[in-house]
Write a protein that holds these residues in place. Structure first.
Motif, PDB file in Angstrom:
ATOM      1  N   PRO A   1      24.321  61.439  58.194  1.00  0.00           N
ATOM      2  CA  PRO A   1      25.684  61.967  58.359  1.00  0.00           C
ATOM      3  C   PRO A   1      25.723  63.310  59.073  1.00  0.00           C
ATOM      4  O   PRO A   1      24.822  64.134  58.935  1.00  0.00           O
ATOM      5  N   THR A   2      26.775  63.492  59.840  1.00  0.00           N
ATOM      6  CA  THR A   2      27.012  64.783  60.502  1.00  0.00           C
ATOM      7  C   THR A   2      27.434  65.835  59.486  1.00  0.00           C
ATOM      8  O   THR A   2      27.090  67.008  59.615  1.00  0.00           O
ATOM      9  N   ARG A   3      28.143  65.365  58.463  1.00  0.00           N
ATOM     10  CA  ARG A   3      28.679  66.298  57.466  1.00  0.00           C
ATOM     11  C   ARG A   3      28.740  65.611  56.107  1.00  0.00           C
ATOM     12  O   ARG A   3      28.975  64.417  56.021  1.00  0.00           O
ATOM     13  N   VAL A   4      28.516  66.399  55.056  1.00  0.00           N
ATOM     14  CA  VAL A   4      28.497  65.867  53.699  1.00  0.00           C
ATOM     15  C   VAL A   4      29.520  66.594  52.835  1.00  0.00           C
ATOM     16  O   VAL A   4      29.605  67.831  52.853  1.00  0.00           O
ATOM     17  N   PHE A   5      30.323  65.825  52.101  1.00  0.00           N
ATOM     18  CA  PHE A   5      31.286  66.358  51.164  1.00  0.00           C
ATOM     19  C   PHE A   5      30.877  65.903  49.761  1.00  0.00           C
ATOM     20  O   PHE A   5      30.388  64.784  49.587  1.00  0.00           O
TER      21      PHE A   5
ATOM     22  N   GLY B   1      31.829  65.706  45.443  1.00  0.00           N
ATOM     23  CA  GLY B   1      32.759  65.857  44.324  1.00  0.00           C
ATOM     24  C   GLY B   1      34.189  65.467  44.650  1.00  0.00           C
ATOM     25  O   GLY B   1      34.553  65.258  45.816  1.00  0.00           O
ATOM     26  N   ILE B   2      34.998  65.399  43.628  1.00  0.00           N
ATOM     27  CA  ILE B   2      36.387  64.980  43.776  1.00  0.00           C
ATOM     28  C   ILE B   2      37.225  66.023  44.517  1.00  0.00           C
ATOM     29  O   ILE B   2      38.317  65.725  45.013  1.00  0.00           O
ATOM     30  N   ASP B   3      36.697  67.239  44.649  1.00  0.00           N
ATOM     31  CA  ASP B   3      37.416  68.282  45.405  1.00  0.00           C
ATOM     32  C   ASP B   3      36.889  68.406  46.833  1.00  0.00           C
ATOM     33  O   ASP B   3      37.281  69.321  47.555  1.00  0.00           O
ATOM     34  N   PHE B   4      35.962  67.538  47.238  1.00  0.00           N
ATOM     35  CA  PHE B   4      35.476  67.441  48.617  1.00  0.00           C
ATOM     36  C   PHE B   4      34.898  68.744  49.155  1.00  0.00           C
ATOM     37  O   PHE B   4      35.209  69.185  50.262  1.00  0.00           O
ATOM     38  N   LYS B   5      34.067  69.373  48.362  1.00  0.00           N
ATOM     39  CA  LYS B   5      33.400  70.597  48.800  1.00  0.00           C
ATOM     40  C   LYS B   5      32.319  70.239  49.833  1.00  0.00           C
ATOM     41  O   LYS B   5      31.615  69.254  49.673  1.00  0.00           O
ATOM     42  N   SER B   6      32.214  71.048  50.875  1.00  0.00           N
ATOM     43  CA  SER B   6      31.207  70.772  51.907  1.00  0.00           C
ATOM     44  C   SER B   6      30.326  71.997  52.130  1.00  0.00           C
ATOM     45  O   SER B   6      30.624  73.081  51.637  1.00  0.00           O
TER      46      SER B   6
END
Length: 205
Positions: free
Chosen positions: A194-198, A200-205
């Motif tokens: 993946p280019t980016r990872v989020f 938890g339910i709050d989509f922290k990156s």
């Protein structure tokens, strides 16, 4: 600068649609912080109202640099908010850059008119007078011919109209190719790297 992008959950489950729906808001906020304007062009939603695919137009400066942190597959690591005790925690969606063909605008300066003898039915007069007209659209090489009347001026007008019709057909075919490519993107998502990872339910990156 103007760029079109597509965010797609592919054929993923409801969790992927949920991920995409929330990530779109994050994407829009980060773009705004970089003074990039995001306009939603088309949105496909599931029966539950979650977004499965969205096409956006981006306008602003340094869009390519901004998209480096987004282009490709995106990963959300989280327990399913819909299926309790479900083992899977990795959910993938993707962002694609869409290549759009430029709109073809028929300008008089781009047309080369060639006068020639008419052929076929029409009597002796038609065969003796150079009244037929061929119109060549120089940027694309597309041509159209008119020899319907004895008037060179009228044939010139008809040739231009036919040329405009052919260019419209070409534009429609290009637009259909864009749609087909979007559906292909929707079906092909790389699950991994993946280019980016989020998280938890709050989509922290």
């Amino acid at each position: 600068m103007e760029v079109y992008i597509q965010l797609s959950s592919g054929k993923g489950p409801k969790e992927c649609d949920f991920f995409l729906t929330h990530v779109l808001g994050i994407f829009q906020r980060e773009a705004l912080a970089k003074q990039i304007h995001v306009i939603v062009i088309n949105e496909d939603k599931s029966g539950s109202g979650l977004i499965q695919s969205v096409v956006c137009k981006l306008t602003g400066a340094e869009i390519d640099i901004f998209l480096q942190a987004w282009k490709g597959s995106l990963l959300w690591i989280c327990e399913s908010p819909f299926r309790r005790f479900h083992k899977r925690k990795n959910w993938f969606i993707a962002l694609f850059v869409i290549t759009k063909e430029k709109e073809i605008i028929l300008l008089e300066k781009d047309i080369l008119y060639q006068v020639m003898r008419s052929s076929g039915a029409g009597g002796q007069h038609v065969n003796k007078v150079s009244s037929a007209v061929r119109a060549l659209h120089m940027p694309t090489g597309i041509t159209a011919v008119a020899m319907d009347t004895r008037s060179q001026l009228q044939n010139k007008k008809l040739a231009k109209e036919r040329l405009a019709h052919k260019l419209m057909q070409l534009q429609n075919e290009s637009a259909q190719q864009d749609v087909d490519k979007q559906w292909q993107n929707h079906a092909e998502i790389e699950r991994g790297n993946p280019t980016r990872v989020f998280k938890g339910i709050d989509f922290k990156s």
